[in-house]
Design an enzyme around this catalytic site. Structure first.
Site, PDB file in Angstrom:
ATOM      1  N   ARG A 298       0.826  -1.208   0.000  1.00 32.27           N
ATOM      2  CA  ARG A 298       0.000   0.000   0.000  1.00 32.27           C
ATOM      3  C   ARG A 298       0.860   1.258   0.000  1.00 32.27           C
ATOM      4  NH1 ARG A 298      -5.170  -2.241   3.610  1.00 32.27           N
ATOM      5  NH2 ARG A 298      -6.043  -3.289   1.787  1.00 32.27           N
ATOM      6  N   HIS A 441      -6.145  -1.124  -7.115  1.00 32.82           N
ATOM      7  CA  HIS A 441      -5.514  -2.323  -6.513  1.00 32.82           C
ATOM      8  C   HIS A 441      -5.004  -2.060  -5.090  1.00 32.82           C
ATOM      9  CE1 HIS A 441      -1.167  -1.582  -8.270  1.00 32.82           C
ATOM     10  NE2 HIS A 441      -1.712  -0.477  -7.874  1.00 32.82           N
ATOM     11  N   GLU A 442      -4.719  -3.135  -4.393  1.00 34.59           N
ATOM     12  CA  GLU A 442      -4.303  -3.090  -2.976  1.00 34.59           C
ATOM     13  C   GLU A 442      -5.353  -2.421  -2.105  1.00 34.59           C
ATOM     14  OE1 GLU A 442      -2.002  -4.901  -2.285  1.00 34.59           O
ATOM     15  OE2 GLU A 442      -1.041  -5.045  -4.246  1.00 34.59           O
ATOM     16  N   GLY A 443      -6.611  -2.694  -2.386  1.00 36.74           N
ATOM     17  CA  GLY A 443      -7.691  -2.082  -1.613  1.00 36.74           C
ATOM     18  C   GLY A 443      -8.142  -0.810  -2.300  1.00 36.74           C
TER      19      GLY A 443
END
Lengths: 603, 249
Positions: A298, A441-443
């Site tokens: 993140r 992406h990544e949340g």
């Protein structure tokens, strides 16, 4: 026109003035290092980035990876870049001397990575993923797993992935379907499909180590039933040589809007007898372990977004300095020479906002990296715990703020170039397309909002929030002696007061009406980001004011201009963009439920 | 076989240098500094000779302010074995540089001295040649290929008319041209190793070298700015302007 990679003066400022990176040398882990080593490391990163990464950023976009049913092929420059990256030692740099690493501090490694990302974010993705996967095995793997898989991941023979998402499950991992069945030899057989797996197949390395989330039969429902497995593309023998092909098949490549030279794959595990997988750590703890890699990723995603914003800023700034068009409104002489578009106020607005987003975003991500460092190697237990708590709080913002505003910076870069910005002959549209992945992406942004408001702010009795507020208050005090910075501090203080009140209100409501309160979490995320970045701009303004006050006569012009630029960007952000939280706070305070109340049928 | 390589600290080739307003020099305050690109090629060539088993030791020398240590460290990270800094805050002219190098050549007795053909700040292209004269060593300048065999070094030189190959008895001096090789980058493990390699510091006085300047700098001015173009009516006018205004034909 070449785009310079980032800005060496700014990186220098961020590392050694904004952060006190040299202070790391006093920590036992870094006693073998020196400022010279840090700078030489960054120099090597820049050299390789310029030579092996920047050369195919556009080509990798125009010629996306191909799968012929047997093998994935990438343009050959990608291999040269991977080799240079690995041979220079970047995959292993931050590991212990005993493990073949160089004990390079996190913030130096992150800054080095910034050059690769600036040159070619898609090709840099392979290194980024491999470092993250190796870190996870290093932290949670058994000594046997480390010995088997890490050497190849540290010297570039193997790359890594994180295989979480499935065709049916993305943001909500609790419901994944991939299964793991225990085998007699202690390993597991993995069966299921994974989708959007970056770097899931390619021809850069002899092996690919997938870190796969799956559920062991009989596991508890939900996130607490997910386990983590190492599933190599090829099995690895005891002596490190490659064994049989594992039952992991590439079902196909996905065709992306940007970020194209990183393959995005659909993987089938266990089409035949089940893919051999090795459980990492304890059963059902997989999501917790994976969060280490995700949190690291993140920060990386935030940094990537800020850096793409930075590259668009660099390019559009150069363009605006060279493109003559029109005259100022006050000029009535049609025969006078045209001015370069940087003379036009609205173009300056577009450029200044990009500067605020790009440099602000990079400052945010390097600050977060310094917290990662302090959480590991801080001098005292309290220092380490506080750094961890603070980092944990701001991670959703470190991921999402640059993803939103780095993209907006690219949008503004396109606007500066006008028609030229919209065509593929110029690089800014690619930056925009590449960057569009980052809020996803990544949340996603929505997930980050829920994480921040629902979990990170309230946790530990708001300990992280209190630490952040104390840190901001310290900067407000630091600003006092300098007129220009003090004025900004006062504006920030006024907004902080409103922000604190809203936060308290939301905390009170969260337990009673979680759905309605969290319905506006994305608004809160944006408010939080604006406050956090205003603070980091104020910090930069304080340093700039101090330099300008104390050294106005003895600094060379370039430095005077550099600090004035920092001060002006801080003013822009705090005077133009911070106040936008007031209407947002009004929505939050009033628990405005227009979106929440909208009914499916009314659409 | 021992190789001596000279490395100079100069403003990085990417930096756009401006003349100071008062004309006393170039404004290099806070500019990024690097190894002179020609010197980097010299280091690379020495390292390749060592990798081929031709050379056994590489000594990197820099002459300049204390910060020139950084460039020696870079050379050490690229593969040199030890460094010597001749520390001086005076901006030395090529003759003084050559004299310092001569003193070190006397002490170190290398078989080969490799230097850049010129540095990108002074652009003098003199040091290697002067060192050749002072040390009585044969010189192969502007090298695009270097081969050491049987006590001689064969140097292919880039000259106006094409390529010239000379064979020099060792010990000899080679100055590098751009096409000799493509320098490597310093790998991170080698950067760390370089920190532990020996670096000795001496002064020109220790070497008995007089560093007095012999050239007087009168003025540094930026080149004239390019004028806007004009359209000519016909060829005759073009020829007339080239002849009488531009005075180029």
């Amino acid at each position: 026109m070449d785009t310079p990679l980032l800005n060496d003066s700014d990186l220098h400022f961020l590392l050694y003035e904004f952060l006190d990176t040299e202070a790391l040398l006093a920590r036992p882990r870094y006693c073998e290092h020196s400022r010279e080593v840090f700078d030489a490391t960054l120099n090597t990163a820049k050299t390789i980035a310029e030579k092996y990464f920047a050369n195919h950023n556009a080509k990798g976009d125009a010629h996306e990876p191909q799968f012929d049913g047997e093998k994935v092929s990438l343009i050959p420059e990608t291999q040269a870049a991977w080799n240079a990256f690995a041979e220079a030692g970047f995959l292993a740099a931050h590991h212990d001397f005993d493990d073949g690493g160089l004990q390079m501090p996190e913030v130096i490694l992150r800054t080095a990575m910034a050059y690769f990302t600036a040159a070619n974010i898609a090709t840099a993705g392979y290194g980024f993923l491999t470092i993250g996967a190796a870190n996870l095995i290093h932290t949670f793997g058994s000594p046997e797993q480390k010995a088997r898989f890490l050497p190849a991941m540290l010297d570039g023979r193997a790359s890594g992935t994180m295989a979480l998402t499935e065709p049916g499950q993305g943001s909500a991992l609790a419901d994944i379907k991939t299964s793991a069945t225990p085998a007699d030899d202690g390993s597991y057989r993995i069966r299921g499909n994974k989708m959007y797996i970056s770097g899931g197949d390619h021809s850069l390395t002899e092996n690919i180590i997938h870190l796969v989330l799956a559920k062991i039969a009989g596991a508890p429902a939900g996130a607490g039933g997910i386990s983590l497995f190492i599933v190599p593309k090829f099995l690895v023998n005891d002596d490190g040589t490659l064994g049989a092909r594992n039952d992991v098949a590439l079902a196909g490549l996905l065709h992306k809007m940007g970020f194209r030279n990183t393959t995005s794959t659909v993987l089938n595990f266990g089409e035949r007898d089940g893919a051999i997988g090795y459980l990492v750590g304890e059963p059902h703890q997989g999501l917790r372990y994976m969060f280490q890699m995700m949190n690291e990723a993140r920060i990386g995603v935030g940094a990537g977004a800020a850096i793409l914003g930075y590259q668009g800023f660099n390019y559009s700034l150069n363009y605006a300095r060279q493109r003559p068009q029109g005259r100022l409104p006050s000029s009535r002489d049609a025969t006078s020479p045209q001015v370069n578009i940087i003379e036009h106020a609205d173009v300056r607005r577009l450029l200044l906002s990009q500067k605020a987003y790009a440099e602000g975003g990079l400052a945010l991500c390097l600050y977060a990296s310094s917290l990662v460092e302090d959480a590991r190697t801080g001098a005292t237990e309290t220092a380490r715990t506080n750094a961890f708590t603070l980092l944990d709080l701001i991670t959703p913002v470190v991921k999402s703020w640059p993803s939103k505003y780095g993209l907006k910076a690219n949008d503004n870069a396109i606007q500066v170039l006008g028609g030229a910005g919209y065509i593929r002959e110029y690089p800014v549209e690619q930056y925009f397309r590449d960057n569009r992945l980052n809020p996803i992406h990544e949340g996603t942004e929505g997930i980050q909002g829920l994480d921040l408001l629902g979990r990170k702010v309230p946790q530990k009795n708001m300990a992280g929030y209190q630490l952040l507020r104390a840190a901001i208050n310290a900067t407000l005090d630091d600003a006092r002696p300098f007129d220009s910075a003090h004025a900004l501090a006062q504006t920030l203080a006024t907004h902080l007061h409103a922000f604190d009140q809203t936060t308290q209100q939301l905390m009170a409501r969260l337990a009673q009406t979680p759905d309605a309160t969290l319905a506006n979490a994305t608004v809160y995320l944006d408010v939080f980001g604006r406050v956090l970045v205003s603070w980091l701009w104020l910090k930069q303004a304080v340093i700039a004011s101090r330099q300008l006050d104390q050294h106005r006569t003895d600094l060379p012009d370039v430095e005077i201009n550099f600090y004035r630029g920092k001060l002006q960007a801080a003013r822009y952000y705090i005077e133009w963009e911070l106040p936008e939280i007031m209407p947002q706070l009004a929505l939050l305070d009033g628990a405005n439920s227009r979106c929440f109340d909208m009914q499916d049928a009314w659409f | 076989m021992k190789i001596l390589v000279a490395v100079k600290r100069v403003v990085d080739y990417n930096v756009k240098v401006r003349a100071k307003a008062d004309g006393t020099g170039a404004d290099t305050a806070n500019a990024k500094m690097s190894i002179n690109p020609f010197c980097e090629i010299a280091v690379e060539e020495a390292v390749r000779l060592k990798e081929k088993g031709v050379a056994t030791e590489i000594v990197a020398i820099s002459i300049g302010a204390k910060q020139s240590q950084e460039q020696i460290r870079t050379a050490l990270a690229l593969g040199a074995d030890r460094g010597i800094l001749v520390e001086t805050d005076t901006d030395l002219e090529p003759l003084a540089v050559a004299k310092c190098l001569k003193a070190i050549v006397d002490k170190e007795t290398p078989d080969l001295v490799i230097l850049g053909k010129q540095s990108i700040d002074g652009d003098n292209n003199q040091t290697g040649q002067m060192l050749g004269a002072l040390a009585g060593m044969p010189q192969g300048t502007f090298a695009s290929e270097v081969n050491v065999a049987e006590g001689k070094v064969k140097v292919t030189r880039e000259i106006d008319g094409g390529l010239q190959t000379v064979a020099l008895n060792l010990p000899a001096i080679v100055t590098t041209d751009l096409r000799l090789n493509e320098p490597r980058y310093a790998s991170l493990p080698n950067i760390m190793k370089a920190k532990k390699k020996p670096l000795e510091t001496v002064t020109p006085a220790d070497l008995g070298v007089d560093t007095a300047t012999r050239v007087k700098l009168l003025k540094v001015a930026p080149p004239a700015e390019r004028q806007a173009g004009i359209k000519v009516a016909d060829v005759a006018e073009l020829v007339e302007k080239l002849k009488n205004e531009a005075k180029v034909i």
